[in-house]
Design a protein around this motif. Structure first.
Motif, PDB file in Angstrom:
ATOM      1  N   ILE A  49       0.854  -1.200   0.000  1.00 43.74           N
ATOM      2  CA  ILE A  49       0.000   0.000   0.000  1.00 43.74           C
ATOM      3  C   ILE A  49       0.884   1.243   0.000  1.00 43.74           C
ATOM      4  O   ILE A  49       0.635   2.196  -0.739  1.00 43.74           O
ATOM      5  CB  ILE A  49      -0.967  -0.015   1.197  1.00 43.74           C
ATOM      6  CG1 ILE A  49      -2.003  -1.122   1.029  1.00 43.74           C
ATOM      7  CG2 ILE A  49      -1.655   1.342   1.349  1.00 43.74           C
ATOM      8  CD1 ILE A  49      -2.860  -1.379   2.265  1.00 43.74           C
ATOM      9  N   VAL A  50       1.931   1.235   0.816  1.00 43.00           N
ATOM     10  CA  VAL A  50       2.865   2.367   0.843  1.00 43.00           C
ATOM     11  C   VAL A  50       3.478   2.552  -0.538  1.00 43.00           C
ATOM     12  O   VAL A  50       3.539   3.673  -1.060  1.00 43.00           O
ATOM     13  CB  VAL A  50       3.968   2.147   1.916  1.00 43.00           C
ATOM     14  CG1 VAL A  50       5.059   3.195   1.785  1.00 43.00           C
ATOM     15  CG2 VAL A  50       3.372   2.166   3.314  1.00 43.00           C
ATOM     16  N   ALA A  51       3.923   1.461  -1.164  1.00 43.77           N
ATOM     17  CA  ALA A  51       4.525   1.540  -2.498  1.00 43.77           C
ATOM     18  C   ALA A  51       3.546   2.125  -3.510  1.00 43.77           C
ATOM     19  O   ALA A  51       3.922   2.945  -4.360  1.00 43.77           O
ATOM     20  CB  ALA A  51       4.998   0.157  -2.944  1.00 43.77           C
ATOM     21  N   GLU A  52       2.296   1.720  -3.424  1.00 41.76           N
ATOM     22  CA  GLU A  52       1.286   2.232  -4.347  1.00 41.76           C
ATOM     23  C   GLU A  52       1.052   3.729  -4.138  1.00 41.76           C
ATOM     24  O   GLU A  52       0.953   4.492  -5.094  1.00 41.76           O
ATOM     25  CB  GLU A  52      -0.032   1.463  -4.172  1.00 41.76           C
ATOM     26  CG  GLU A  52      -1.062   1.901  -5.165  1.00 41.76           C
ATOM     27  CD  GLU A  52      -1.921   0.766  -5.655  1.00 41.76           C
ATOM     28  OE1 GLU A  52      -3.081   1.045  -5.962  1.00 41.76           O
ATOM     29  OE2 GLU A  52      -1.448  -0.374  -5.744  1.00 41.76           O
ATOM     30  N   LEU A  53       0.997   4.154  -2.882  1.00 41.27           N
ATOM     31  CA  LEU A  53       0.803   5.577  -2.597  1.00 41.27           C
ATOM     32  C   LEU A  53       1.992   6.408  -3.069  1.00 41.27           C
ATOM     33  O   LEU A  53       1.818   7.517  -3.586  1.00 41.27           O
ATOM     34  CB  LEU A  53       0.565   5.785  -1.100  1.00 41.27           C
ATOM     35  CG  LEU A  53      -0.766   5.260  -0.572  1.00 41.27           C
ATOM     36  CD1 LEU A  53      -0.797   5.283   0.944  1.00 41.27           C
ATOM     37  CD2 LEU A  53      -1.916   6.086  -1.146  1.00 41.27           C
ATOM     38  N   VAL A  54       3.187   5.875  -2.913  1.00 42.02           N
ATOM     39  CA  VAL A  54       4.390   6.588  -3.354  1.00 42.02           C
ATOM     40  C   VAL A  54       4.424   6.686  -4.874  1.00 42.02           C
ATOM     41  O   VAL A  54       4.653   7.759  -5.437  1.00 42.02           O
ATOM     42  CB  VAL A  54       5.664   5.895  -2.805  1.00 42.02           C
ATOM     43  CG1 VAL A  54       6.918   6.429  -3.480  1.00 42.02           C
ATOM     44  CG2 VAL A  54       5.753   6.064  -1.290  1.00 42.02           C
ATOM     45  N   ARG A  55       4.172   5.567  -5.553  1.00 44.85           N
ATOM     46  CA  ARG A  55       4.259   5.540  -7.021  1.00 44.85           C
ATOM     47  C   ARG A  55       3.113   6.288  -7.693  1.00 44.85           C
ATOM     48  O   ARG A  55       3.325   7.060  -8.623  1.00 44.85           O
ATOM     49  CB  ARG A  55       4.262   4.105  -7.525  1.00 44.85           C
ATOM     50  CG  ARG A  55       5.554   3.403  -7.294  1.00 44.85           C
ATOM     51  CD  ARG A  55       5.545   2.010  -7.920  1.00 44.85           C
ATOM     52  NE  ARG A  55       6.707   1.276  -7.476  1.00 44.85           N
ATOM     53  CZ  ARG A  55       6.660   0.122  -6.817  1.00 44.85           C
ATOM     54  NH1 ARG A  55       5.507  -0.456  -6.582  1.00 44.85           N
ATOM     55  NH2 ARG A  55       7.764  -0.470  -6.427  1.00 44.85           N
ATOM     56  N   ASN A  56       1.892   6.028  -7.263  1.00 43.06           N
ATOM     57  CA  ASN A  56       0.727   6.556  -7.970  1.00 43.06           C
ATOM     58  C   ASN A  56       0.276   7.938  -7.522  1.00 43.06           C
ATOM     59  O   ASN A  56      -0.338   8.667  -8.296  1.00 43.06           O
ATOM     60  CB  ASN A  56      -0.454   5.588  -7.856  1.00 43.06           C
ATOM     61  CG  ASN A  56      -0.156   4.263  -8.518  1.00 43.06           C
ATOM     62  OD1 ASN A  56       0.730   4.153  -9.350  1.00 43.06           O
ATOM     63  ND2 ASN A  56      -0.890   3.239  -8.136  1.00 43.06           N
TER      64      ASN A  56
END
Length: 158
Positions: A49-56
């Protein structure tokens, strides 16, 4: 099952430096030291979820680290099956995991970033399954050889 830092970095396609930054910024990640498998499936989903928030969404981990800490507390100890029906809601001062059906029924009165967990867990399962399929056969350590039939062996006892 527990996961190592390198397994998580590979699953989420994040660099060593990014992982180190996350560990420094998010207190829940700082608890995991060393190279032994220590991350739960819930931790993996939280990091995804953190990765998705950072990327998107361009979210900076350092600016919302307290809320990410809440995210890890909410996800820890939960199975992927139970998280699959959840949506992560990140508000200005709060983080919550709610049932996907309840998230759609609710009329927000503040700005919210909503991240459904089902697609994330689907991607994690696919990545793990693909690596298992590749390693199912493995490599033969010895070349194939012919084996004598049972009758031939009986007569050759010493």
């Amino acid at each position: 099952m527990r996961y190592t830092q390198s397994q998580i970095r590979e699953l989420l396609s994040i660099s060593v430096d990014a992982f180190r930054t996350w560990r420094d910024a998010i207190p829940a990640l700082a608890l995991h030291k060393g190279h032994a498998p220590s991350f739960t499936p819930g931790d993996v989903v939280a990091m995804a979820i953190v990765a998705e928030l950072v990327r998107n969404f361009g979210v900076r981990v350092g600016t919302v680290s307290g809320r990410f800490d809440q995210l890890f507390k909410e996800c820890r100890g939960r199975s992927w099956l139970s998280l699959e029906s959840c949506v992560a809601l990140i508000e200005a001062d709060n983080f919550r995991l709610v049932d996907a059906n309840a998230a759609h029924r609710r009329s927000p009165d503040t700005s919210i970033i909503s991240v459904p967990c089902a697609p994330i867990i689907g991607r994690l399962r696919s990545a793990l399954t693909a690596s298992e399929i590749d390693q199912a056969q493995g490599y033969l350590q010895f070349p194939p050889t012919s084996v004598a039939k049972q009758r031939e062996r009986r007569g050759k006892r010493a």
